[in-house]
Structure formats: C-alpha cells, structure tokens
Design a protein around this motif. Sequence first.
Motif, short mmCIF file in Angstrom:
data_model
loop_
_atom_site.label_atom_id
_atom_site.label_comp_id
_atom_site.label_asym_id
_atom_site.label_seq_id
_atom_site.Cartn_x
_atom_site.Cartn_y
_atom_site.Cartn_z
N THR A 8 14.36 -20.29 -6.70
CA THR A 8 14.53 -19.37 -5.57
C THR A 8 16.01 -19.28 -5.22
O THR A 8 16.82 -20.04 -5.74
CB THR A 8 13.72 -19.81 -4.33
N GLU A 9 16.34 -18.39 -4.33
CA GLU A 9 17.72 -18.28 -3.84
C GLU A 9 17.93 -19.34 -2.76
O GLU A 9 17.31 -19.29 -1.70
CB GLU A 9 17.96 -16.88 -3.28
N LEU A 10 18.80 -20.29 -3.03
CA LEU A 10 18.96 -21.43 -2.13
C LEU A 10 19.51 -21.07 -0.76
O LEU A 10 19.28 -21.80 0.20
CB LEU A 10 19.84 -22.50 -2.79
N PHE A 44 8.18 -30.25 -5.68
CA PHE A 44 7.92 -28.83 -5.58
C PHE A 44 6.49 -28.50 -6.00
O PHE A 44 5.87 -27.58 -5.46
CB PHE A 44 8.90 -28.02 -6.44
N SER A 45 5.94 -29.24 -6.95
CA SER A 45 4.64 -28.92 -7.53
C SER A 45 3.46 -29.40 -6.69
O SER A 45 2.35 -28.92 -6.85
CB SER A 45 4.54 -29.51 -8.94
N ALA A 46 3.68 -30.38 -5.85
CA ALA A 46 2.61 -30.94 -5.03
C ALA A 46 2.77 -30.42 -3.60
O ALA A 46 3.88 -30.16 -3.15
CB ALA A 46 2.67 -32.46 -5.04
N GLY A 84 11.70 -17.10 -7.94
CA GLY A 84 12.48 -17.07 -9.17
C GLY A 84 11.56 -17.42 -10.33
O GLY A 84 10.39 -17.03 -10.35
N THR A 85 12.07 -18.20 -11.25
CA THR A 85 11.30 -18.61 -12.41
C THR A 85 10.69 -19.97 -12.16
O THR A 85 11.38 -20.90 -11.74
CB THR A 85 12.20 -18.66 -13.66
N GLU A 86 9.39 -20.09 -12.42
CA GLU A 86 8.70 -21.37 -12.23
C GLU A 86 9.11 -22.34 -13.33
O GLU A 86 9.09 -22.01 -14.50
CB GLU A 86 7.19 -21.17 -12.26
N ILE A 112 14.76 -26.82 -19.63
CA ILE A 112 13.53 -26.93 -18.85
C ILE A 112 12.49 -25.99 -19.42
O ILE A 112 12.82 -24.95 -19.97
CB ILE A 112 13.77 -26.66 -17.35
N ASP A 113 11.24 -26.38 -19.33
CA ASP A 113 10.12 -25.56 -19.77
C ASP A 113 9.75 -24.58 -18.68
O ASP A 113 9.47 -24.98 -17.55
CB ASP A 113 8.91 -26.44 -20.08
#
Length: 114
Positions: A8-10, A44-46, A84-86, A112-113
């Motif tokens: 994302t845009e910080l 971020f994922s949880a 943005g990109t996950e 990164i994947d």
Amino acid sequence: MAMFGYMTELDTVGISRCYQIRTDPTDDLENLLFRFLDELLFLFSAEPYQICKKLEITKFDTENFCIECRCYGEEFDLKKHPQGTEVKAITYSAMQINQRPEHEQNEVFVIIDI
C-alpha cells in the motif's frame, strides 16, 4: 518497510497500534532476515491485518542471530489504504546480504512471492 510499501502507499498509514515481534535465535544472517520478514508478513496476514508505517529495531544480536522490533501502524482498511500487490511469502530465492563495513553500509536483496 519496502515490503509494506509494496502492499500500500505508506503515506496513507497512520500509527494507532504497536506490536512487538522477535525472532528466535538462528544460524546465520540470511535465515535471520527470512524469519524477520516472515514475522512481519504474518502481522499483515493475520487479523487485524496490521500494516506497518514505522519499525523500531530494539535488539539486533549478530552473535545469536535474533531481532526484536516494535512495529507501529494500523489495521489495513481498503477504504483508507490503496491496495498494492499482495505479498504471499518470503523466499530464500536470490536472497543476498552484502556486508560492506568499510563503507558502514549493507545491501540486502530479497525476492518475494506475489
């Protein structure tokens, strides 16, 4: 910070929460970097999907290869934060840490994947 900037845009992220993360001691710097980035990605994922604006490393132990860090930010919200990109995973692929003590700087490269 670059990983979160990819998501994302910080400049849209505020600071309303602080999470403490730490890595367990490991064998080398590459493994330490992997574990550190993986812990940040887990934030971020949880839930509550923490997006970090600022990181403060409070311990960086290069003998036992462990890090402690405070992560400041807020819950990711699509109404506020452009998507943005996950980032799906951290990988060892092409990971490099180039230490240059003579210049008092280091370079880190991570793929990164997504």
